[in-house]
Design a protein around this motif. Structure first.
Motif, PDB file in Angstrom:
ATOM      1  N   MET A 135     -28.557 -16.404  73.589  1.00  0.00           N
ATOM      2  CA  MET A 135     -28.153 -16.888  74.912  1.00  0.00           C
ATOM      3  C   MET A 135     -28.804 -16.072  76.021  1.00  0.00           C
ATOM      4  O   MET A 135     -28.884 -14.843  75.937  1.00  0.00           O
ATOM      5  N   GLN A 136     -29.259 -16.765  77.049  1.00  0.00           N
ATOM      6  CA  GLN A 136     -29.784 -16.065  78.208  1.00  0.00           C
ATOM      7  C   GLN A 136     -28.624 -15.336  78.906  1.00  0.00           C
ATOM      8  O   GLN A 136     -27.468 -15.761  78.828  1.00  0.00           O
ATOM      9  N   VAL A 147     -14.391 -10.442  80.460  1.00  0.00           N
ATOM     10  CA  VAL A 147     -14.553 -11.472  79.430  1.00  0.00           C
ATOM     11  C   VAL A 147     -15.990 -11.979  79.475  1.00  0.00           C
ATOM     12  O   VAL A 147     -16.427 -12.533  80.483  1.00  0.00           O
ATOM     13  N   LYS A 148     -16.722 -11.766  78.387  1.00  0.00           N
ATOM     14  CA  LYS A 148     -18.115 -12.207  78.307  1.00  0.00           C
ATOM     15  C   LYS A 148     -18.207 -13.418  77.397  1.00  0.00           C
ATOM     16  O   LYS A 148     -17.597 -13.450  76.324  1.00  0.00           O
ATOM     17  N   ARG A 149     -18.927 -14.444  77.807  1.00  0.00           N
ATOM     18  CA  ARG A 149     -19.139 -15.603  76.935  1.00  0.00           C
ATOM     19  C   ARG A 149     -19.926 -15.153  75.701  1.00  0.00           C
ATOM     20  O   ARG A 149     -20.914 -14.428  75.812  1.00  0.00           O
ATOM     21  N   ARG A 150     -19.444 -15.591  74.523  1.00  0.00           N
ATOM     22  CA  ARG A 150     -20.063 -15.162  73.263  1.00  0.00           C
ATOM     23  C   ARG A 150     -20.699 -16.346  72.544  1.00  0.00           C
ATOM     24  O   ARG A 150     -20.250 -17.486  72.652  1.00  0.00           O
ATOM     25  N   SER A 151     -21.735 -16.029  71.793  1.00  0.00           N
ATOM     26  CA  SER A 151     -22.448 -17.034  71.005  1.00  0.00           C
ATOM     27  C   SER A 151     -21.889 -17.024  69.587  1.00  0.00           C
ATOM     28  O   SER A 151     -22.230 -16.168  68.779  1.00  0.00           O
ATOM     29  N   LYS A 196     -35.265 -21.134  70.900  1.00  0.00           N
ATOM     30  CA  LYS A 196     -34.092 -20.279  71.097  1.00  0.00           C
ATOM     31  C   LYS A 196     -32.927 -21.097  71.658  1.00  0.00           C
ATOM     32  O   LYS A 196     -33.138 -21.973  72.501  1.00  0.00           O
ATOM     33  N   VAL A 197     -31.716 -20.763  71.187  1.00  0.00           N
ATOM     34  CA  VAL A 197     -30.506 -21.444  71.675  1.00  0.00           C
ATOM     35  C   VAL A 197     -30.016 -20.654  72.882  1.00  0.00           C
ATOM     36  O   VAL A 197     -29.276 -19.673  72.747  1.00  0.00           O
ATOM     37  N   ILE A 198     -30.434 -21.084  74.074  1.00  0.00           N
ATOM     38  CA  ILE A 198     -30.213 -20.284  75.277  1.00  0.00           C
ATOM     39  C   ILE A 198     -28.814 -20.460  75.859  1.00  0.00           C
ATOM     40  O   ILE A 198     -28.381 -19.682  76.704  1.00  0.00           O
ATOM     41  N   ASP A 199     -28.096 -21.480  75.408  1.00  0.00           N
ATOM     42  CA  ASP A 199     -26.697 -21.644  75.808  1.00  0.00           C
ATOM     43  C   ASP A 199     -26.007 -22.488  74.748  1.00  0.00           C
ATOM     44  O   ASP A 199     -26.606 -23.415  74.184  1.00  0.00           O
ATOM     45  N   VAL A 200     -24.746 -22.151  74.467  1.00  0.00           N
ATOM     46  CA  VAL A 200     -23.978 -22.886  73.472  1.00  0.00           C
ATOM     47  C   VAL A 200     -22.506 -22.543  73.673  1.00  0.00           C
ATOM     48  O   VAL A 200     -22.178 -21.432  74.098  1.00  0.00           O
ATOM     49  N   ASN A 201     -21.632 -23.498  73.414  1.00  0.00           N
ATOM     50  CA  ASN A 201     -20.205 -23.193  73.526  1.00  0.00           C
ATOM     51  C   ASN A 201     -19.723 -22.390  72.320  1.00  0.00           C
ATOM     52  O   ASN A 201     -20.217 -22.549  71.201  1.00  0.00           O
ATOM     53  N   ASN A 202     -18.787 -21.499  72.550  1.00  0.00           N
ATOM     54  CA  ASN A 202     -18.154 -20.740  71.472  1.00  0.00           C
ATOM     55  C   ASN A 202     -17.260 -21.702  70.700  1.00  0.00           C
ATOM     56  O   ASN A 202     -16.200 -22.109  71.167  1.00  0.00           O
ATOM     57  N   ASP A 288     -25.768 -29.307  78.972  1.00  0.00           N
ATOM     58  CA  ASP A 288     -26.953 -28.666  78.406  1.00  0.00           C
ATOM     59  C   ASP A 288     -28.244 -29.267  78.946  1.00  0.00           C
ATOM     60  O   ASP A 288     -29.274 -28.585  79.018  1.00  0.00           O
ATOM     61  N   ALA A 289     -28.197 -30.525  79.338  1.00  0.00           N
ATOM     62  CA  ALA A 289     -29.367 -31.133  79.978  1.00  0.00           C
ATOM     63  C   ALA A 289     -29.675 -30.421  81.287  1.00  0.00           C
ATOM     64  O   ALA A 289     -30.844 -30.195  81.627  1.00  0.00           O
TER      65      ALA A 289
END
Length: 355
Positions: A135-136, A147-151, A196-202, A288-289
């Motif tokens: 993730m970027q 709280v940090k967003r996690r992959s 690379k998966v630059i963003d994704v929901n936990n 994501d788009a």
């Protein structure tokens, strides 16, 4: 030719496969009863039991473990790492045993694989565990500093499907922008940018669309009120998010086919949950788009629920304006694990080192 033993532990079963290169020779889902699992206080305590179940089954089938070139396990909830195939080492074993980011049966994949591999003098690998993190940094900002967003997502299947699509198109996965939605017991939607998966929901602890037994993202203020109501324990709150959330909370079943069948039969409550699931998946794809600035080569739908053509068709109807939609039903994790190991054994990639 390489002969591989593949091990994918789940909460109540251990799925194994035997492959000669990419040709499957054997597949079996070795089920463990609730009574058997209940004998063990921790997931790690199940290690010897599950290992013996695997070895006894192979012996029954007349398969000599000394014929394996390598043993490959499903990676568990370890530290955030980059995508790839990793040689199982002491650091992986320690973090898998201790559950450095959480305990799950998949943590046993590395432990069992390593034990069998050492018996026969070959390497053990894991491939693209759920903690793959590409993730970027801007995507990790949550709005709350502590709280940090996690992959945490279905990295193994998403990566395998992305590479499969690229191969079919005669291009490199690293040259594409893809949105991949994995729809199974959990739901993850990833923005894949140039490999690379630059963003994704936990997909594990509460983000994105709901799924058969996970809540996905819920309004936080109301969630806080429930947590401090005195009516639920800490563990019960966790179960509301993962285990007793999503479709099972609304419809009383974690089998989305049952929900879909009832919706098709005219049940209004089931129809609403069915429609909401499609709606939330499509909305996450739309997000994501935007992450990919609208430059999307394809939207790929995968996971067990993607066998339902009604669901994939309705999602496609909402998002096909973004990019062509391609469906890859199911989640062939055994093959994906095999392919990851073969890339190393055939010299196409170097095995990575976990630290």
């Amino acid at each position: 030719m390489h002969r591989l033993l593949i091990i994918n532990p789940g909460s109540t079963s251990t799925k194994i496969g035997v492959y000669e290169d990419e040709t499957q020779i054997l597949e079996e889902n070795l089920k463990h009863s609730a009574e058997e699992i209940a004998k063990y206080d921790t997931i790690y305590d199940q290690f010897k039991f599950r290992k013996e179940v695997i070895l006894n089954y192979l012996k029954e089938k007349g398969i000599d473990i000394k014929t394996f070139s390598a043993v490959v396990g499903r990676g568990g909830i370890i530290k955030p790492i980059e995508s790839g195939t990793y040689t199982v080492n002491d650091a992986i074993l320690k973090d898998s045993k201790n559950g450095v980011q959480g305990q799950h049966a998949s943590n046993l994949g590395a432990i069992i694989s390593d034990a069998i591999a050492k018996e026969i003098g070959v390497s053990a690998f894991i491939v693209d565990p759920v903690t793959v993190d590409e993730m970027q940094e801007v995507a990790k900002i949550s709005g709350m500093p502590d709280v940090k967003r996690r992959s945490i997502f279905h990295a193994l299947n998403q990566k395998a499907v992305g590479k499969r699509y690229a191969k079919e198109k005669g291009v490199k996965y690293e040259d594409l922008n893809l949105i991949i939605a994995h729809m199974g017991g959990g739901t993850s939607v990833g923005a894949h940018s140039k490999g690379k998966v630059i963003d994704v929901n936990n997909a594990l602890t509460g983000e994105g669309p709901f799924s058969p037994e996970r809540s996905g993202g819920v309004p936080l203020g109301d969630l806080i009120d429930i947590a401090y109501s005195g009516k639920v324990t800490h563990e019960e709150m966790k179960k509301k998010i993962n285990g007793k959330g999503g479709a099972v909370a609304y419809a009383g079943t974690n089998d989305f086919k049952v929900v879909a069948d009832k919706a098709d039969a005219g049940d209004k409550d089931s129809k609403l949950i069915y429609d909401a699931y499609i709606y939330q998946i499509a909305k996450e794809i739309g997000q994501d788009a935007a992450v990919l600035s609208g430059k999307v080569d394809a939207v790929l739908l995968t996971g067990g629920i993607s066998y339902n053509k009604g669901i994939t068709g309705k999602i496609a109807a909402r998002v096909s304006f973004i990019a062509p939609v391609v469906v890859y039903p199911g989640e062939d994790e055994l093959l994906a694990l095999t392919q990851g190991a073969l890339r190393v054994l055939n010299g196409e990639e170097k095995a990575k080192i976990y630290k």
